[in-house]
Design an enzyme around this catalytic site. Structure first.
Site, PDB file in Angstrom:
ATOM      1  N   HIS A 314      -3.719  53.000   2.375  1.00  0.00           N
ATOM      2  CA  HIS A 314      -3.289  52.714   3.742  1.00  0.00           C
ATOM      3  C   HIS A 314      -4.490  52.784   4.667  1.00  0.00           C
ATOM      4  O   HIS A 314      -5.390  53.602   4.447  1.00  0.00           O
ATOM      5  CB  HIS A 314      -2.237  53.749   4.180  1.00  0.00           C
ATOM      6  CG  HIS A 314      -1.439  53.293   5.348  1.00  0.00           C
ATOM      7  ND1 HIS A 314      -1.875  53.448   6.640  1.00  0.00           N
ATOM      8  CD2 HIS A 314      -0.246  52.664   5.413  1.00  0.00           C
ATOM      9  CE1 HIS A 314      -0.972  52.933   7.447  1.00  0.00           C
ATOM     10  NE2 HIS A 314       0.026  52.449   6.750  1.00  0.00           N
ATOM     11  N   ASP A 371       5.905  51.968   0.974  1.00  0.00           N
ATOM     12  CA  ASP A 371       6.511  50.923   0.152  1.00  0.00           C
ATOM     13  C   ASP A 371       6.546  51.238  -1.332  1.00  0.00           C
ATOM     14  O   ASP A 371       7.147  50.496  -2.100  1.00  0.00           O
ATOM     15  CB  ASP A 371       5.764  49.593   0.376  1.00  0.00           C
ATOM     16  CG  ASP A 371       6.137  48.994   1.704  1.00  0.00           C
ATOM     17  OD1 ASP A 371       7.293  49.172   2.101  1.00  0.00           O
ATOM     18  OD2 ASP A 371       5.281  48.383   2.346  1.00  0.00           O
TER      19      ASP A 371
END
Ligand code: ACO
Length: 436
Positions: A314, A371
């Site tokens: 991320h 996710d």
């Protein structure tokens, strides 16, 4: 007010300028570089906006080092455990958690606005049955601008408020219509007696044969709508991510709000962003067996192989994404109720363990993101894989409209217009083709 300053000196011209350092209520201070161009004659260069704050915002705060996520100051863990998606949407959009009467009024207004114009329903006929639901979402949500345009006065706060409500309200109706179109089922209208998540599930899965044959209407199980509400809360906002920044940039031109949200949906679709949840399932299916995990870990580390571990890494989190932690825990309860077990969940946990113990992932501080596990829950709820990013878009609409409203009421708001470092041909004169 800036109390600190940094001095920037250009040795070439021996000129200096003092740039104010702005402190937010939390987080890394920012250097206000607005004077840089005027006083030193330079632009700043920051591909991917890695070090650039594009606006001031009071909606969401992330501390990526510590793995902290706050919506309007409230920790995501507390909201996930104690509130519903509609409460969180109210919090994001209006700044405060709703009191009981405010929540009832908000929910009632959402229900009133949940229908879509019958003419808009006909737009779906223009799509092939196998069109990706995200392609339909981009088109149909953008088409709302054809229904709400001329009468909209964006300087009127009430017009802005009702636009935000309409978007949130119509999203489940449009999302489920995308699914029903793709499987050739008749569209289901939203029902006034069902809540936001229940309505979504009913519009997705309701079939006359289920209602009258006495077969189980599993989708009306409260655990299904609670699981959905949890995922929607976790996906609802994430400060200036790519899709929210897209919504802000499009909105900064004064474009129609429905068209701006459609732009956000398009940006979300990419596998580096919201499309990752669909890609994770694809990856897990491809790996197929725990014995093959080392091969895929090796590929993810190989610079010459484009493969990346989807659902890992991320831009902001350099620690465990707190949303992934919450979803991972929720997976157990949802799987137990709806599908007993899922070998893909076991595979995902094995993959996570191996990656988190691998030097490459440790050094680069790559952890599972939101996710990595969300698809496992969606799959247990019978949501088809190509609808995963649509689910994300539906939830993120709360954040997008909150940011849109914030931008619209900011008196300092300007059109977004980045600069560039030009690396093309220098000026040259046109020579006609036949004289060359
Ligand atoms: N697998 C393998 N290596 C990775 C991964 C991954 N998933 N993610 C990052 N890396 C490596 C990069 O190759 C890079 O290595 P280098 O320093 O040797 O060049 C390093 O880690 C830093 O990664 P960047 O790509 O520079 O980080 P950036 O902030 O630009 O990208 C992103 C973040 C896009 C999320 C990236 O981690 C990625 O592609 N992850 C997989 C897709 C994904 O899960 N996206 C969902 C994000 S969450 C969301 O949007 C809802």
């Amino acid at each position: 007010m800036a109390t600190k300053r940094v001095t920037v000196t250009d040795p070439a011209s021996e000129t200096s300028t003092e740039l104010p350092v702005l402190e937010g209520s939390l987080g890394t201070p920012v250097i206000d570089i607005q004077k840089l161009t005027k006083e030193l004659g330079y632009f700043s260069y920051d591909p991917g906006f890695v070090s650039t704050a594009s606006c001031q915002s009071a909606i969401t705060y992330i501390d990526g080092e510590q793995g902290i996520l706050l919506y309007r100051g409230y920790p995501i863990e507390q909201l996930a455990q104690q509130s519903t998606f509609l409460e969180v949407a109210h919090l994001l959009i209006f700044g405060e958690l709703p009191k009981p009467a405010e929540l009832s009024a908000f929910a009632a207004e959402i229900k009133r606005e949940a229908m879509i114009h019958e003419t808009l329903r006909k737009f779906f006929d223009g799509f092939q049955y196998d069109a990706h639901p995200m392609a339909m979402m981009v088109g149909v949500v953008g088409s709302l601008s054809a229904f709400y345009h001329s009468e909209l006065d964006m300087t009127d706060p009430e017009h802005r408020r009702i636009s935000a409500i309409r978007l949130l309200a119509k999203m489940p109706t449009i999302a489920t219509a995308c699914y029903r179109h793709s499987v050739g089922l008749p569209f289901v209208y939203p029902r006034g007696d069902l809540g936001y998540c229940e309505n979504f599930l009913n519009m997705m899965f309701s079939l006359p044969s289920l209602q009258y044959s006495g077969d189980t209407q599993w989708y009306l199980d409260p655990l299904a709508s609670e699981a959905l509400s949890l995922l929607f809360i976790l996906h609802a906002d994430h400060e200036q991510n790519a899709s929210t920044s897209t919504v802000r940039l499009a909105s900064s031109t004064g474009a129609n709000p429905y068209a701006c949200i459609s732009a956000g949906i398009a940006a979300l679709w990419g596998p580096a962003h919201g499309g990752a949840n669909e890609a994770v399932l694809g990856m897990l299916n491809e790996i197929g067996h725990p014995d093959r995990i080392p091969e895929y870990i090796r590929r993810a580390k190989d610079k010459n192989d484009p493969f990346r571990l989807m659902g890992f890494g991320h831009r902001i989190y350099k620690n465990y994404d707190p949303r992934a932690m919450i979803i991972r825990k929720a997976c157990h309860a949802v799987l137990e109720r709806f599908s007993q077990s899922d070998p893909l969940f076991d595979l995902a946990m094995a993959l996570e363990e191996m990656a988190l113990n691998d030097d490459y992932f440790i050094e680069k501080r790559l952890y599972p993101n939101v996710d990595f596990y969300s698809g496992i829950i969606y799959k247990a709820l019978n949501i088809p894989v190509n609808m995963f990013t649509v689910m994300f878009a539906l939830a993120r609409t709360a954040g997008w409209v909150a940011h849109w409203l914030e931008l619209k009421s900011d008196p300092k708001q300007k059109i977004g217009r980045p600069r560039q470092l030009y690396v093309g041909a220098p000026r040259r004169d046109y020579v006609s083709q036949d004289r060359r």
